[in-house]
Design an enzyme around this catalytic site. Structure first.
Site, PDB file in Angstrom:
ATOM      1  N   ASN A 149      29.249  -4.315  -0.941  1.00 40.45           N
ATOM      2  CA  ASN A 149      28.058  -3.662  -1.473  1.00 40.45           C
ATOM      3  C   ASN A 149      27.847  -4.039  -2.942  1.00 40.45           C
ATOM      4  O   ASN A 149      28.800  -4.421  -3.618  1.00 40.45           O
ATOM      5  CB  ASN A 149      28.200  -2.137  -1.350  1.00 40.45           C
ATOM      6  N   HIS A 172      28.152  -0.336   8.940  1.00 41.12           N
ATOM      7  CA  HIS A 172      28.323   0.476  10.155  1.00 41.12           C
ATOM      8  C   HIS A 172      27.437   1.715  10.172  1.00 41.12           C
ATOM      9  O   HIS A 172      27.584   2.563  11.036  1.00 41.12           O
ATOM     10  CB  HIS A 172      29.785   0.895  10.305  1.00 41.12           C
ATOM     11  N   HIS A 201      21.322   1.203   4.182  1.00 41.58           N
ATOM     12  CA  HIS A 201      21.537   2.557   3.680  1.00 41.58           C
ATOM     13  C   HIS A 201      20.236   3.350   3.578  1.00 41.58           C
ATOM     14  O   HIS A 201      20.263   4.516   3.164  1.00 41.58           O
ATOM     15  CB  HIS A 201      22.250   2.569   2.326  1.00 41.58           C
ATOM     16  N   ARG A 273      21.796  23.736  -2.806  1.00 40.56           N
ATOM     17  CA  ARG A 273      21.237  23.959  -1.467  1.00 40.56           C
ATOM     18  C   ARG A 273      21.766  22.952  -0.460  1.00 40.56           C
ATOM     19  O   ARG A 273      22.079  23.296   0.683  1.00 40.56           O
ATOM     20  CB  ARG A 273      19.704  23.866  -1.522  1.00 40.56           C
TER      21      ARG A 273
END
Length: 441
Positions: A149, A172, A201, A273
């Site tokens: 990456n 993956h 991603h 949250r």
């Protein structure tokens, strides 16, 4: 081909190397492969070699296993090259988090977009240029299978800076997203049909079915039933929040997904949250080091290793090309018309047919407009990072950071330029010379 040669670049990433080898040796046709392991760290290379011999013995493989500190020696005559390097290792990763944190910039993983992604790419590009030159000279017909990456930036850079064409980036995230959704919806994964596309991603599940049943309807019912029951577990995931608002489920974890948009990490209330673990990757780095040391010590003591497959795409691609067995994987490749409403020069993630002729991407057409809008911002930032390296222009580093959604949401432009200067100073010895300039604000 007989006895294919498979070269691992960065084989000292021992745990990942182990999983890939277990997958490779699970195929009868690959048990006699020549596995050439390369790393610049002698101890890690020795550990990888010992692990490879152990896995081969455990799985009954008659593989030829060689270890090389010299990359060119490892590459000579290779049929496949698997790139799994991490330039700078844990030290550089900590820098990617610690300096931005002083500016109040939050990151969770920091390896794809944002300040972390930008500088991980810039310190990886010199390696990719040299690797590409070696492949062109020593094994020009080899397939380069990249896991390093930031995936999309690295694959785009390889295409523009090295001229290599047999390159595919592998991740993956699509596979595990569908596995997780199958478990959540209590449907056997083997019976699910799906189609996904977008960017690495930040791809999207465009279709999800079980026979004639649209599983998106079942997912909606599950989210609604949880709300009626007074529970908030699903709605406290970023990817579910994005699905509810965009209409398509993203193919990456909530931790990753939160970094690619401006809506979450800049707000304390959203972090609470959605239970976002700021700085999570630093813990993963420590876990990876611990896993490596455990493997090293077990091998030194003659203790058995756990040998488990990982269902990664690289071994499947190699098996398909060697044997002609057709299969579909998800790969990251230059767009060139695969997705109509994304830039042609960007790198997209699409289903790919693999057989004896190689990796053949599938044309998707147009993404839904709201999805393409987010992906275009992602690819615009990627392109600026690649432009910085290809054109030797340090201003484009700052332009990329200004374009990044999460960075722009958190910092005024003057602070973004100051942050880039600090990051350049910290990583200077790993950057190409023209990019080491500090420009002020």
């Amino acid at each position: 081909m007989t006895r294919p040669k498979i070269t691992f670049i960065g084989a000292g990433s021992v745990v990942f190397t182990q999983g890939l080898l277990a997958d490779l040796f699970a195929f009868a046709e690959l048990k006699d492969a020549h596995i050439a392991l390369h790393d610049i760290d002698t101890e890690r290379l020795d550990t990888a070699e010992a692990a490879a011999h152990h896995i081969a013995g455990h799985l009954g493989a008659d593989a030829r296993i060689t270890a090389h500190l010299d990359r060119r020696e490892a590459l000579t005559g290779a049929d496949f090259v698997i790139n799994i390097v991490q330039i700078g290792m844990g030290e550089a990763t900590r820098t990617d988090f610690e300096i931005p944190a002083r500016y109040g910039l939050r990151q969770t993983i920091g390896d794809t977009l944002g300040i972390g992604g930008i500088f991980r790419a810039l310190r990886t590009f010199p390696h990719l240029r040299a690797l590409g030159a070696d492949i062109a000279e020593l094994c020009p017909d080899a397939w380069l299978l990249n896991y390093t990456n930031p995936m999309a930036m690295n694959v785009q850079y390889l295409a523009e800076a090295t001229g290599l064409t047999k390159v595919v980036g592998l991740c993956h995230s699509v596979y595990w997203t569908i596995r997780d959704l199958s478990d959540l919806l209590e449907v056997p994964y083997q019976e699910v049909t799906y189609r996904a596309a977008g960017v690495n991603h930040q791809a999207w599940v465009l279709e999800l079915r079980h026979g004639e049943t649209d599983l998106y309807g079942r997912l909606d019912e599950l989210i609604k039933s949880e709300l009626i029951a007074g529970e908030e577990q699903l709605r406290r995931r970023v990817r579910v929040d994005m699905y509810r608002r965009l209409g398509y489920y993203p193919t990456e974890t909530s931790e990753h997904s939160s970094e690619y948009v401006p809506w979450y990490l800049h707000h304390d209330s959203e972090i609470e949250r959605l239970r976002l673990p700021v700085g999570a990757y630093l813990g993963i780095v420590e876990e990876n080091v611990a896993a490596y040391e455990k493997t090293r010590d077990a091998l030194a003591a003659g203790e058995p290793l756990t040998v488990e497959g990982t269902m990664e795409y690289a071994p499947q691609i190699i098996h398909s090309i060697v044997t002609g067995t057709p299969r579909t994987v998800y790969g990251n490749v230059r767009n060139h018309g695969l997705i109509d409403n994304l830039p042609r020069t960007g790198v997209v993630e699409v289903p790919c047919l693999v057989d004896a002729s190689g990796v053949q991407p599938t044309r998707i057409g147009s993404l839904p407009s709201q999805l393409a809008a987010l992906n275009r911002t992602y690819l615009s930032m990627n392109d600026l990072v690649v432009r910085a390296a290809v054109e030797d222009d340090p201003r484009h580093i700052r332009h990329a950071a200004m374009t990044d959604p999460a960075t722009a949401a958190a910092l005024p432009v003057e602070r973004i330029w100051q942050l880039c200067d600090d990051m350049v100073r910290a990583h200077a010895d790993r950057l190409q010379p023209a990019l080491r300039a500090t420009l002020g604000s």
